[in-house]
Design an enzyme around this catalytic site. Structure first.
Site, PDB file in Angstrom:
ATOM      1  N   TYR A   1       0.841  -1.203   0.000  1.00 41.20           N
ATOM      2  CA  TYR A   1       0.000   0.000   0.000  1.00 41.20           C
ATOM      3  C   TYR A   1       0.874   1.251   0.000  1.00 41.20           C
ATOM      4  O   TYR A   1       0.661   2.170  -0.786  1.00 41.20           O
ATOM      5  CB  TYR A   1      -0.889  -0.041   1.240  1.00 41.20           C
ATOM      6  CG  TYR A   1      -1.819   1.137   1.416  1.00 41.20           C
ATOM      7  CD1 TYR A   1      -3.026   1.194   0.727  1.00 41.20           C
ATOM      8  CD2 TYR A   1      -1.525   2.166   2.307  1.00 41.20           C
ATOM      9  CE1 TYR A   1      -3.902   2.265   0.911  1.00 41.20           C
ATOM     10  CE2 TYR A   1      -2.385   3.236   2.495  1.00 41.20           C
ATOM     11  CZ  TYR A   1      -3.578   3.278   1.788  1.00 41.20           C
ATOM     12  OH  TYR A   1      -4.441   4.336   1.977  1.00 41.20           O
TER      13      TYR A   1
ATOM     14  N   LYS B   1       1.052   4.119  -3.020  1.00 44.62           N
ATOM     15  CA  LYS B   1       0.674   5.507  -2.749  1.00 44.62           C
ATOM     16  C   LYS B   1       1.879   6.445  -2.924  1.00 44.62           C
ATOM     17  O   LYS B   1       1.721   7.580  -3.396  1.00 44.62           O
ATOM     18  CB  LYS B   1       0.098   5.631  -1.341  1.00 44.62           C
ATOM     19  CG  LYS B   1      -1.252   4.926  -1.170  1.00 44.62           C
ATOM     20  CD  LYS B   1      -2.322   5.497  -2.102  1.00 44.62           C
ATOM     21  CE  LYS B   1      -3.715   4.966  -1.782  1.00 44.62           C
ATOM     22  NZ  LYS B   1      -4.753   5.553  -2.666  1.00 44.62           N
TER      23      LYS B   1
END
Lengths: 228, 228
Positions: A135, A139
């Protein structure tokens, strides 16, 4: 006003579609499934790879947009010792980076001069995220893409702006379901995002700086932002 | 001393293999092709996806390493207006992020306590890279992974360190071929990297800070570093 919402069938995306429809905008939704409130729907095919998805979406688009908003994404955890770390990193890449890069390509081809492109980062990815490595990588990539898109030579139309929104937690039905005992006063309302996207689209002077990573913090029901 | 070089058939990787062999280390190479100077070779299969490559590499490893060095990577350009932007971003992701994430998994399972994991970023990706968007995203992801790996709960063995090297330009035969008129005195010698990896592996006190993004700048033949 004509806008495109990438991920317009999700909780945040649906809220944005609703808000812009209430302002009489024409709304195109790009998502796995149609949003019946949108004026036009472009369905993504999960069996396609990144370049095939890009080609399929671009082939269905014409005309120009005042705003292109990418709110597609997801969440999965895993540190380096987790057997599903790579599997989850692959999913995070597809959900956040494939969508953001295709949104950037849409903006290069179909955003009006002076239009707004919005991507979605995450506040924790400004630093390390040991418990959710895939993640964080995805990002961080979106956040660096935002910086690239704001610089000369990015390929965006003249006068266009790009901003990445970095929420902490959004007040979605799913988050209320899974974290029923959390302090909802620290969660950012979806309407805050939708209203600000409309304001920034229609009033360029109100926008965050071009290339801003806008960290969005809500405390006691009050939402404030800082630019990174 | 036993080390693993991910990308040990490339110019930098080959230089690292040579250096550690000269110091009587045992060297395992992970790459598309074998390096005959390595003690053991694990061949990557480009037809496999990320999780299959991870499983294939992990299945062939046993024992522990003093150092795990990931120098796999490549370069491709493209801004948002370039038709090959997404295609190139996909390639950059596979070359830099697949390799780095699998190296992190190797380190979690096979690095000794107090060992060294090295990844490869790129100095320009500390900011925006409008002319090479896919490259910048991939390197930004590797750099954020480095921060994640340095924090508590990353899954790395006790006392392990991680560092990302961010060169500007390396003095490789390929770069000399394609940029024959450049000032080679501003390019970092491969031996500088190999010597420092050995020093940091054998002398933990000499290492950059855990999680450092080490920008490597060469001017007038002299190489200096700054930590980010």
């Amino acid at each position: 006003m004509r806008v495109l919402v990438y991920g317009g069938r999700g909780a945040l995306g649906g809220s944005i579609v609703d808000h812009f429809k209430a302002k009489n905008a024409t709304v195109v939704n790009v998502d796995l499934h149609a949003n019946e409130k949108a004026d036009e729907n472009i369905a993504l095919d999960l069996s396609q790879d990144w370049t095939a998805q890009e080609a399929a979406v671009l082939a269905k688009l014409d005309g120009h947009f005042d705003g292109v908003f990418c709110v597609a994404g997801g969440w999965a955890g895993g540190n380096a010792a987790a057997d599903d770390m790579v599997k989850n990193a692959d999913l995070m890449w597809k959900q956040s980076v494939w969508s953001s890069a295709i949104a950037a390509r849409i903006a290069a081809k179909h955003l009006k001069e002076g239009g707004l492109l919005q991507l979605t980062g995450a506040a924790p990815a400004l630093g390390g995220t040991p418990g959710m490595m895939g993640y964080g990588m995805a990002k961080a990539a979106v956040q660096q893409l935002t910086k690239s898109l704001a610089e000369d030579g990015s390929g965006l139309p003249k006068g266009a702006s790009v901003v990445a929104l970095l929420p902490v937690t959004l007040d979605t039905p799913m988050n209320r379901k899974w974290m029923p005992k959390a302090d909802f006063g620290t969660w950012t309302p979806l309407a805050w995002i939708a209203e600000h996207l409309e304001k920034w689209t229609t009033d360029a002077a109100s926008r965050p700086a071009n290339g801003a990573l806008l960290k969005i913090v809500t405390e006691g029901g009050k939402t404030t932002t800082t630019e990174h």
